[in-house]
Write a protein that holds these residues in place. Structure first.
Motif, PDB file in Angstrom:
ATOM      1  N   UNK A   1      31.992   4.454  34.596  1.00 50.98           N
ATOM      2  CA  UNK A   1      31.635   5.780  35.086  1.00 50.98           C
ATOM      3  C   UNK A   1      32.709   6.457  35.909  1.00 50.98           C
ATOM      4  N   UNK A   2      33.940   6.044  35.748  1.00 52.69           N
ATOM      5  CA  UNK A   2      35.041   6.672  36.488  1.00 52.69           C
ATOM      6  C   UNK A   2      35.289   8.076  35.955  1.00 52.69           C
ATOM      7  N   UNK A   3      35.828   8.954  36.789  1.00 44.87           N
ATOM      8  CA  UNK A   3      36.216  10.276  36.288  1.00 44.87           C
ATOM      9  C   UNK A   3      37.249  10.119  35.175  1.00 44.87           C
ATOM     10  N   UNK A   4      37.173  10.971  34.185  1.00 43.00           N
ATOM     11  CA  UNK A   4      38.096  10.954  33.043  1.00 43.00           C
ATOM     12  C   UNK A   4      38.058   9.633  32.274  1.00 43.00           C
ATOM     13  N   UNK A   5      36.932   8.919  32.336  1.00 40.24           N
ATOM     14  CA  UNK A   5      36.822   7.609  31.681  1.00 40.24           C
ATOM     15  C   UNK A   5      37.079   7.703  30.185  1.00 40.24           C
ATOM     16  N   UNK A   6      36.561   8.742  29.531  1.00 39.73           N
ATOM     17  CA  UNK A   6      36.769   8.855  28.089  1.00 39.73           C
ATOM     18  C   UNK A   6      38.245   9.020  27.755  1.00 39.73           C
ATOM     19  N   UNK A   7      38.953   9.825  28.538  1.00 41.14           N
ATOM     20  CA  UNK A   7      40.384  10.046  28.303  1.00 41.14           C
ATOM     21  C   UNK A   7      41.176   8.746  28.468  1.00 41.14           C
ATOM     22  N   UNK A   8      40.879   7.999  29.531  1.00 37.07           N
ATOM     23  CA  UNK A   8      41.571   6.735  29.760  1.00 37.07           C
ATOM     24  C   UNK A   8      41.227   5.718  28.668  1.00 37.07           C
ATOM     25  N   UNK A   9      39.948   5.644  28.296  1.00 35.68           N
ATOM     26  CA  UNK A   9      39.531   4.696  27.259  1.00 35.68           C
ATOM     27  C   UNK A   9      40.181   5.028  25.920  1.00 35.68           C
ATOM     28  N   UNK A  10      40.251   6.318  25.583  1.00 40.24           N
ATOM     29  CA  UNK A  10      40.918   6.720  24.343  1.00 40.24           C
ATOM     30  C   UNK A  10      42.379   6.284  24.346  1.00 40.24           C
ATOM     31  N   UNK A  11      43.036   6.406  25.503  1.00 42.46           N
ATOM     32  CA  UNK A  11      44.444   6.006  25.634  1.00 42.46           C
ATOM     33  C   UNK A  11      44.591   4.503  25.436  1.00 42.46           C
ATOM     34  N   UNK A  12      43.674   3.722  25.990  1.00 42.56           N
ATOM     35  CA  UNK A  12      43.711   2.266  25.829  1.00 42.56           C
ATOM     36  C   UNK A  12      43.543   1.888  24.362  1.00 42.56           C
ATOM     37  N   UNK A  13      42.599   2.537  23.704  1.00 40.62           N
ATOM     38  CA  UNK A  13      42.269   2.197  22.320  1.00 40.62           C
ATOM     39  C   UNK A  13      43.345   2.641  21.322  1.00 40.62           C
ATOM     40  N   UNK A  14      43.976   3.767  21.595  1.00 42.11           N
ATOM     41  CA  UNK A  14      45.000   4.298  20.680  1.00 42.11           C
ATOM     42  C   UNK A  14      46.085   4.998  21.492  1.00 42.11           C
ATOM     43  N   UNK A  15      47.005   4.236  22.076  1.00 43.96           N
ATOM     44  CA  UNK A  15      48.037   4.843  22.916  1.00 43.96           C
ATOM     45  C   UNK A  15      48.891   5.854  22.150  1.00 43.96           C
ATOM     46  N   UNK A  16      49.298   6.936  22.829  1.00 39.69           N
ATOM     47  CA  UNK A  16      50.241   7.873  22.209  1.00 39.69           C
ATOM     48  C   UNK A  16      51.571   7.162  21.948  1.00 39.69           C
ATOM     49  N   UNK A  17      52.371   7.676  21.019  1.00 42.24           N
ATOM     50  CA  UNK A  17      53.676   7.050  20.758  1.00 42.24           C
ATOM     51  C   UNK A  17      54.592   7.128  21.977  1.00 42.24           C
ATOM     52  N   UNK A  18      55.541   6.212  22.036  1.00 43.41           N
ATOM     53  CA  UNK A  18      56.490   6.175  23.158  1.00 43.41           C
ATOM     54  C   UNK A  18      57.248   7.484  23.290  1.00 43.41           C
TER      55      UNK A  18
END
Length: 190
Positions: free
Chosen positions: A165-182
């Motif tokens: 339930x952290x703020x911006x949890x969906x954004x952080x979780x999406x990053x963990x699951x599919x990181x943007x390219x370097x």
């Protein structure tokens, strides 16, 4: 997971370097929802520990000599060095640095480059990397500097983070699951 992360790091027999987010959580200097949430979950003891961490460490590493560890650059925990930061700008950041190897982080994107006589290596990020999914870290010693990516269950980690339930949890979780390219980190942080 600020409290769990600090507890785990404190349990390690390791040296630590404070980053900008650590400083902002420790001193409350940043007034955004994520920082406030982390401050509440970390508590006074955790915040005090973060506050006491050094901004840099210089360590003798077998086969590599003296290595300087920083978060952003040797000048600032917020200054960024990327794989494409102009050499002249990096050279300014390295003024006064005597160690042949500098290990940094901050941009969460692994790289290995030389500027003048200094090798600069970014370890990447365990929690929010750019590039391949996984925990990015460095293996140092016996003359070796090796980037390592350790896979884990990204979907489970993302689901766990969302459940916190952290703020911006969906954004952080999406990053963990599919990181943007370097390359995205280089575009963002130049």
């Amino acid at each position: 997971m600020p409290a769990e992360t600090v507890a785990r790091i404190r349990a390690l027999d390791a040296l630590h370097v404070r980053g900008n987010a650590d400083r902002e959580i420790a001193d409350g200097s940043r007034d955004d929802a994520v920082t406030q949430w982390a401050m509440e979950h970390l508590g006074e003891s955790g915040r005090a520990w973060l506050s006491g961490l050094p901004e840099e460490q210089v360590v003798e590493v077998e086969g590599l000599g003296r290595v300087r560890f920083v978060h952003g650059s040797p000048r600032s925990d917020e200054e960024t060095i990327t794989a494409v930061t102009p050499e002249a700008r990096v050279a300014e950041m390295l003024e006064g640095v005597e160690e042949p190897l500098v290990v940094c982080g901050h941009t969460h994107a692994a790289f290995d480059r030389r500027v003048g006589g200094t090798r600069i290596v970014n370890a990447g990020s365990v929690g929010l990397p750019f590039g391949a999914p996984g925990a990015h870290w460095l293996l140092l010693g016996r003359g070796v500097v090796e980037h390592v990516v350790t896979p884990y269950d990204f979907e489970a980690a993302g689901a766990h983070f969302r459940a916190l339930g952290a703020p911006d949890a969906d954004e952080f979780a999406d990053h963990i699951e599919a990181p943007p390219p370097a390359s995205t980190a280089a575009e963002l942080y130049g």
